[in-house]
Design a protein around this motif. Structure first.
Motif, PDB file in Angstrom:
ATOM      1  N   PRO A  70      13.326   8.403   0.745  1.00 48.35           N
ATOM      2  CA  PRO A  70      11.894   8.651  -0.070  1.00 48.35           C
ATOM      3  C   PRO A  70      11.624   9.966  -0.629  1.00 48.35           C
ATOM      4  CG  PRO A  70      11.330   8.321   2.136  1.00 48.35           C
ATOM      5  CD  PRO A  70      12.840   7.938   2.005  1.00 48.35           C
ATOM      6  N   LEU A  71      11.021  10.244  -1.801  1.00 44.51           N
ATOM      7  CA  LEU A  71      10.646  11.603  -2.361  1.00 44.51           C
ATOM      8  C   LEU A  71       9.505  12.072  -1.872  1.00 44.51           C
ATOM      9  CD1 LEU A  71      11.925  11.864  -5.936  1.00 44.51           C
ATOM     10  CD2 LEU A  71      12.681  13.293  -3.779  1.00 44.51           C
ATOM     11  N   THR A  72       8.335  11.182  -1.585  1.00 47.76           N
ATOM     12  CA  THR A  72       6.989  11.559  -1.418  1.00 47.76           C
ATOM     13  C   THR A  72       6.874  12.447  -0.092  1.00 47.76           C
ATOM     14  OG1 THR A  72       6.605   9.570  -0.206  1.00 47.76           O
ATOM     15  CG2 THR A  72       5.679   9.704  -2.647  1.00 47.76           C
ATOM     16  N   PRO A  73       7.695  12.486   0.861  1.00 46.37           N
ATOM     17  CA  PRO A  73       7.390  13.579   2.179  1.00 46.37           C
ATOM     18  C   PRO A  73       7.859  14.852   1.693  1.00 46.37           C
ATOM     19  CG  PRO A  73       8.464  11.164   2.821  1.00 46.37           C
ATOM     20  CD  PRO A  73       8.604  11.121   1.349  1.00 46.37           C
TER      21      PRO A  73
ATOM     22  N   ARG B 249       8.412   9.602  18.019  1.00 48.33           N
ATOM     23  CA  ARG B 249       9.239   9.211  17.104  1.00 48.33           C
ATOM     24  C   ARG B 249       8.981   9.466  15.687  1.00 48.33           C
ATOM     25  NH1 ARG B 249      12.192   4.282  16.911  1.00 48.33           N
ATOM     26  NH2 ARG B 249      12.282   3.298  15.024  1.00 48.33           N
ATOM     27  N   PRO B 250       9.944   9.851  14.862  1.00 51.84           N
ATOM     28  CA  PRO B 250       9.811  10.188  13.550  1.00 51.84           C
ATOM     29  C   PRO B 250       9.653   9.051  12.768  1.00 51.84           C
ATOM     30  CG  PRO B 250      12.301  10.253  14.117  1.00 51.84           C
ATOM     31  CD  PRO B 250      11.433   9.896  15.228  1.00 51.84           C
ATOM     32  N   PRO B 251       9.312   9.425  11.429  1.00 52.84           N
ATOM     33  CA  PRO B 251       9.235   8.264  10.345  1.00 52.84           C
ATOM     34  C   PRO B 251      10.733   7.636  10.218  1.00 52.84           C
ATOM     35  CG  PRO B 251       8.220  10.252   9.555  1.00 52.84           C
ATOM     36  CD  PRO B 251       8.901  10.649  10.887  1.00 52.84           C
ATOM     37  N   ASP B 252      10.693   6.420   9.870  1.00 51.53           N
ATOM     38  CA  ASP B 252      11.451   5.747   9.818  1.00 51.53           C
ATOM     39  C   ASP B 252      12.957   6.121   9.103  1.00 51.53           C
ATOM     40  OD1 ASP B 252      10.724   3.670  11.624  1.00 51.53           O
ATOM     41  OD2 ASP B 252       9.923   2.480   9.906  1.00 51.53           O
ATOM     42  N   HIS B 253      12.550   6.733   7.729  1.00 54.29           N
ATOM     43  CA  HIS B 253      13.590   7.321   6.971  1.00 54.29           C
ATOM     44  C   HIS B 253      14.229   8.677   7.598  1.00 54.29           C
ATOM     45  CE1 HIS B 253      10.007   9.375   5.973  1.00 54.29           C
ATOM     46  NE2 HIS B 253      10.733  10.443   5.756  1.00 54.29           N
ATOM     47  N   VAL B 254      14.022   9.104   8.832  1.00 57.40           N
ATOM     48  CA  VAL B 254      14.511  10.187   9.329  1.00 57.40           C
ATOM     49  C   VAL B 254      15.490   9.687  10.323  1.00 57.40           C
ATOM     50  CG1 VAL B 254      14.277  12.410  10.597  1.00 57.40           C
ATOM     51  CG2 VAL B 254      12.605  11.623   8.814  1.00 57.40           C
ATOM     52  N   LEU B 255      15.178   8.500  10.967  1.00 55.86           N
ATOM     53  CA  LEU B 255      16.043   8.034  12.134  1.00 55.86           C
ATOM     54  C   LEU B 255      17.578   7.784  11.702  1.00 55.86           C
ATOM     55  CD1 LEU B 255      13.751   5.247  13.555  1.00 55.86           C
ATOM     56  CD2 LEU B 255      14.255   7.534  14.502  1.00 55.86           C
ATOM     57  N   PRO B 256      18.695   8.085  12.573  1.00 57.86           N
ATOM     58  CA  PRO B 256      20.088   7.692  12.237  1.00 57.86           C
ATOM     59  C   PRO B 256      20.242   6.450  11.688  1.00 57.86           C
ATOM     60  CG  PRO B 256      19.718   8.750  14.218  1.00 57.86           C
ATOM     61  CD  PRO B 256      18.551   8.311  13.681  1.00 57.86           C
TER      62      PRO B 256
END
Length: 1120
Positions: A173-176, A160-167
């Motif tokens: 977020p900018l930090t990644p 599972r990816p980080p939540d901000h990558v999910l559809p």
């Protein structure tokens, strides 16, 4: 150092794998000379045509010798000049020599060592300065094993990816964007290295050869004092309180400071091996004669391939050095570090000379551009002149010279950096022998310039024409009247002021009155009906709007295709062709120039006016529709403002036509499929309008308030909060006293009301933005705040911040910004880290390499793989080993070669090449550039084909995150990434997560490709396979039936895709029937024959890879 010459001579057309020279290519005769360095036991081979200065630089670039600066090449007792070729020295033998240091050499060596030590720090890479840049590829690829075991499929591994990558996630977020490893250790050589307080050496120590004293604090907290002498570096016995310059024990004398530190400090010894010799390098030369270097490099012979390679390498190196020095000089000019030549004049009229370069500001000095548009014309003239210089440099006519030019936009001011023409500052003679120096009042010509410019006229499509001088005498020109020809003191012919190299754009005309543009009655009949339908001509803020070279070529080609060969002669005469035998359209750049230019013949002028109007109409009726068609079929898929601008320019459309493009979007059938183009275009109109306003805004800001002013401007633009005042005063020195004085009045500390920039409010800013968009781009923005823009047009705040930062040079702190807060502003002063110059300059390319690249692309389309490899390999040799040209060209070559290797099923080679292409894209274009995203996508495909599926998944997550930052989720690129992610997760047996991405891809393909497209059918088929693996046959049948119906309509019942879908439907139906019988048998509790359960097939990796290839459009090229 010792240098020896070997007698080995290699004659041939290149490496053995090339198979000898190709027809039409020149075999290169190369003399190989072996270079042996005694002190470091380094053996290298260089060409006999290598200059001594190039060998000097090559040794400074080498990992072993990069810390050495003071050495030379001697033949016997005679020192060989730096411009001498190694092969031209007869009887060369061993005889290198170490040079004695001078104070200047010691300071240069110290600066060079400091640059090497600073290369271990990532600060320059984050700032993108001093030749440093970021790359995060190894963060996702290092530490992974070769091939992953199939037994791991379906295991408890969390994919599972980080939540901000999910559809569907709205967080950006900018930090990644800049990931950091937890186990990363920063490498450090020393704590402190600076000049000692005991400098300068006293007279008695100068008699012993002392030059400088250095103070060093090692990683072990040990203080050292080092003497820099004429013979090298050694420890002395001085301390912070006692001066004792005598050598300390042990007495170690080293010619390099790095060698000395490596021997006396363990920390420096272990860290010295990590020095980045490809990082920043200090120039070891003093003031350079830029004009002689640049013109001399262009005058090098170009008859053979080897001569052209040497010439291209020299031109590229000199041009790169010039741009670097020009950028530093422009920053120094704006920061006030350079004394002006005319200090008594107003600041905007001042001129500067620094490092033998001439600097001027982009303002209307002495009202020279008053009739053309004032300061707006002066600002645009610099860019038009640069494009003209680039055009003539690309033609590369021997004997015709242009000036090295660079534009630097820094803190709201445009600085023009140019090379000085020999003798141009002398006022005792009139040096202009061609053109006009007073806007056409007096015109002169010169046969030598006419001959040279006539050679360029066909390539640039400039008509040779007559104008009248002050005595009503016809003067022949082969350029615009503003173009000046000067014969320098060196005897070379220079052309200056090339702002009208290309013909004017009659759709945009300047009106000094400031009213709506109106055409004179006698000229109204000339305006084509196509232009009138769009409302042209429109008023523009200056009269320097010109057509692009791409449009001129497209317009000429359209004229050729419009007529048959039978009437080619009549057609040529009708359109004003120079020759009757073929179409050779040329344009008069002086037509429609209202600056006193007069013509002897009205008939020829009318023909040229009609030709220019036809070209302007062709832009509207042919080029813009062609642009929209290419976006509709997705042959062009821009993701941000830079890629959109590139697509516009490829079709010959200027950016000022964005308003027309946006209006035409609504008339295109299936305009919903162009929603991403509309959103990016509106974002580009907004960001460019903001750039225009921000440039003027910064000119009223004092240097001490830049952080406060920039943060205030960004808050007015992007913040949802109604409170945009800063929480602290911009003047840090007087904040406390001011607070105590005003506290009794019940007011908090704020900015001084005397600052004009502090009076800006969000309402005022958005009013200016709407006005600027209407005046410049002729497009109405129906929004009064950023909230309205987000709601109506779907523009992301984070994407807008990215666009504005890149266009204006703002560097913000890396943190997650909360744009939706209603109670506090988004930005504070500390969020504005820095401001960087935005540089525009000439882009040098290798002619031979470009020609081979084009040939390779043609061969790829023809399907000849073996020849393609030969051409592309030769292209890589030219770019990587010989000319060190633009790394964007290197990345393109690696990208194409990697794809061909993948098609040939050489996955290891493809992976290696694509990794290098990704690193080039990250370092040259940026970690978030659309080209970097595309390279990440194909690299993930190659990793999956190599069996490293988890790495492939992480690369796809990275590509999707970058795409969300750049363009948002509503984009065709996201559909491609979601399809690939769904397939990879399907192969890893994570069906629930796979379905999320595949459903997202289905929605996007239906929107951007259509519900009846083959891509939409493929998306349905992918969903069916995942539902089958999950055991949900009802859903699998539903999606596969949709795919079958699309295939049946689009390609027919006899097509392979239709037949395969039909067979798959039958298999799914049988499996569904078996499942239903099994369930009914279990619930009936009746005895009978055992009904076999349905067979749920586990997807094989070859099948997944085949589907990935289809998704990415990778098709094998058959051998011939």
């Amino acid at each position: 150092h010792g240098v020896s010459a070997g007698g080995d001579t290699n004659r041939g057309g290149g490496p053995d794998w090339l198979g000898g020279p190709h027809p039409g290519q020149v075999a290169v005769d190369t003399q190989i000379i072996s270079v042996f360095l005694r002190l470091t036991l380094l053996l290298s081979q260089v060409s006999g045509q290598t200059l001594v200065s190039e060998l000097h630089q090559r040794l400074m670039d080498h990992q072993v010798t990069c810390h050495r600066t003071c050495f030379s090449l001697h033949f016997g007792p005679i020192r060989i000049d730096g411009r001498t070729e190694l092969g031209s020295v007869p009887g060369m033998k061993d005889g290198g020599a170490l040079m004695n240091y001078s104070v200047r050499d010691a300071r240069l060596h110290l600066r060079h060592v400091g640059d090497l030590f600073r290369s271990l720090d990532a600060a320059d890479a984050y700032d993108g300065v001093n030749g440093r840049s970021l790359s995060y590829l190894t963060f996702y690829t290092s530490g992974h094993e070769g091939k992953e075991s199939v037994s791991k499929r379906g295991s408890c591994v969390d994919h599972r990816p980080p939540d901000h990558v999910l559809p569907g996630c709205k967080d950006r977020p900018l930090t990644p964007l800049q990931p950091v490893r937890d186990d990363r250790k920063w490498i450090q050589c020393l704590r402190v290295l600076n000049m000692s307080s005991w400098n300068p050496p006293p007279g008695n120590r100068k008699m012993h050869g002392d030059l400088l004293y250095l103070s060093v604090l090692t990683l072990e907290d040990k203080e050292l004092n080092i003497t820099s002498s004429t013979r090298g570096f050694y420890l002395n016995q001085s301390t912070a309180f006692v001066f004792n310059p005598k050598p300390a024990v042990p007495r170690i004398l080293c010619h390099s400071l790095v060698d000395l530190l490596s021997q006396i400090t363990p920390g420096s010894s272990s860290s010295a091996v990590h020095l980045d010799c490809d990082g920043p390098k200090s120039s070891v030369s003093g003031s350079r004669d830029w004009n002689e270097e640049l013109q001399g490099s262009r005058e090098l012979p170009r008859n053979s391939l080897q001569e052209r390679l040497l010439r291209d390498q020299t031109v590229f190196k000199t041009s790169s050095d010039f741009v670097a020095v020009a950028t530093r000089g422009a920053v120094a000019v704006i920061d006030g570090s350079v004394m002006p030549l005319n200090p008594s004049d107003p600041p905007h009229m001042q001129m500067f000379i620094w490092k033998n370069l001439f600097f001027s500001l982009g303002f209307d000095v002495s009202e020279h551009y008053q009739s053309l548009g004032g300061d707006a014309a002066a600002h645009a003239a610099a860019l038009c002149d640069l494009r003209g210089v680039e055009a003539y440099t690309r033609v590369d006519t021997p004997g015709l010279h242009t000036l090295g030019t660079a534009l630097v936009d820094y803190k709201g001011i445009r600085v023009i950096a140019q090379i000085l023409v020999p003798g141009i500052l002398e006022k005792n003679q009139d040096q202009v022998v061609y053109g006009s120096n007073d806007c056409g009042a007096t015109v002169s010509t010169h046969p030598r310039f006419l001959e040279l410019l006539d050679k360029t006229s066909k390539s640039l499509r400039v008509q040779r024409h007559l104008v009248l001088d002050q005595n009503n005498v016809s003067v022949e020109l082969c350029s615009a009247v503003e173009t000046k020809g000067i014969v320098g003191n060196d005897g070379r012919c220079y052309i200056l002021d090339l702002l009208r190299t290309f013909p004017p754009d009659l759709n945009f005309q300047f009106s000094a009155s400031g009213e709506t543009m109106r055409v004179k009655e006698e000229e109204e009949e000339e305006v084509p009906e196509e232009c009138r339908r769009f409302g042209f001509p429109w008023r523009h803020r200056h009269s320097l709007a010109s057509l692009r070279a791409e449009l001129l070529e497209a317009f000429t080609e359209q004229q050729v295709n419009a007529d048959t060969r039978r009437v080619v002669s009549e057609a040529c005469r009708a359109v004003g062709s120079v020759r009757d035998s073929d179409f050779d359209l040329r344009f008069n750049p002086d037509v429609f120039v209202f600056t006193g230019v007069r013509f002897p013949s009205d008939a020829e002028t009318r023909t040229q006016r009609k030709l220019l109007w036809d070209a302007a109409a062709s832009l509207l009726t042919n080029q813009i529709p062609a642009l929209l068609r290419s976006c509709l079929v997705q042959s062009s898929v821009p993701m941000d403002g830079s890629t959109l601008t590139s697509v516009l320019h490829q079709h010959g459309v200027n950016v000022r036509y964005l308003g027309v493009v946006l209006k035409e979007l609504h008339r295109v059938e299936g305009s919903q499929r162009l929603d991403h183009i509309k959103r990016i275009s509106i974002s580009e109109v907004l960001s460019r309008s903001v750039k225009h306003i921000f440039r003027v805004f910064l000119q009223d800001v004092e240097p001490a308030a830049f952080s406060a002013a920039v943060s205030h401007f960004l808050n007015c633009l992007l913040s949802s909060s109604t409170c945009v005042l800063l929480d602290s005063c911009s003047d840090e020195l007087h904040a406390r006293r001011r607070y105590r004085r005003r506290r009794s009045q019940g007011s908090r500390p704020g900015l001084s009301t005397e600052c004009l920039w502090a009076r800006l409010t969000p309402t005022d800013l958005w009013t200016r933005i709407r006005t600027e968009a209407e005046d410049y781009y002729h497009y109405t923005i129906h929004s009064k705040s950023m909230d309205d823009v987000v709601e109506k047009y779907g523009v992301q705040r984070i994407s807008m911040l990215r666009e504005i930062s890149m266009k204006t040079g703002i560097q913000v702190r890396l943190r997650d910004y909360v744009f939706d807060s209603r109670h506090r502003p988004v930005f504070v002063e500390d969020d504005i880290v820095n401001m960087f110059p935005v540089v525009k300059h000439l882009r040098h390319t290798c002619t031979d390499a470009s020609r081979l690249m084009q040939r390779a692309q043609v061969v790829v389309q023809q399907g000849e793989r073996s020849h393609t490899h030969t051409h592309v390999h030769l292209q890589e040799v030219l770019l990587l080993r010989h000319i060190l040209s633009s790394f964007s060209d290197v990345a393109a070559c690696l990208r194409l070669l990697g794809r061909l290797s993948y098609i040939l099923e050489d996955h290891v080679d493809a992976l290696s090449l694509q990794e290098r292409a990704v690193m080039c894209s990250e370092r040259v274009h940026g970690v978030d550039h659309p080209q970097t995203i595309e390279d990440y996508t194909y690299l993930a495909l190659y990793y999956f084909s190599g069996g490293q599926h988890s790495t492939s998944l992480q690369l796809l997550y990275r590509a999707r995150y970058l795409t969300l930052l750049v363009s948002g989720e509503d984009h065709p690129q996201v559909a491609l990434l979601d399809s690939m992610l769904g397939l990879v997760l399907h192969g890893l047996m994570d069906h629930e997560l796979s379905l999320k991405f595949l459903h997202s891809a289905l929605c996007l393909t239906s929107k951007y490709h259509g519900v009846t497209s083959l891509r939409h059918a493929h998306s349905h088929h992918l969903l069916a396979t995942v539902y089958e693996a999950k055991g949900d046959f009802r859903s699998a049948l539903k999606h596969e039936n949709e795919a079958f119906q699309i295939y049946k309509v689009q390609v027919g019942e006899n097509h392979t895709s239709t037949k395969e879908s039909s067979e798959y439907l039958k298999d799914l139906t049988q499996q569904a029937v078996l499942l239903q019988k099994s369930i009914s048998h279990l619930y009936s509790n009746t005895d009978g024959a055992c009904i076999p359960p349905p067979q749920i097939f586990t997807p094989s990796f070859p099948t997944i890879l085949q589907q990935l290839n289809l998704t990415c459009g990778v098709v094998l090229i058959p051998l011939r």
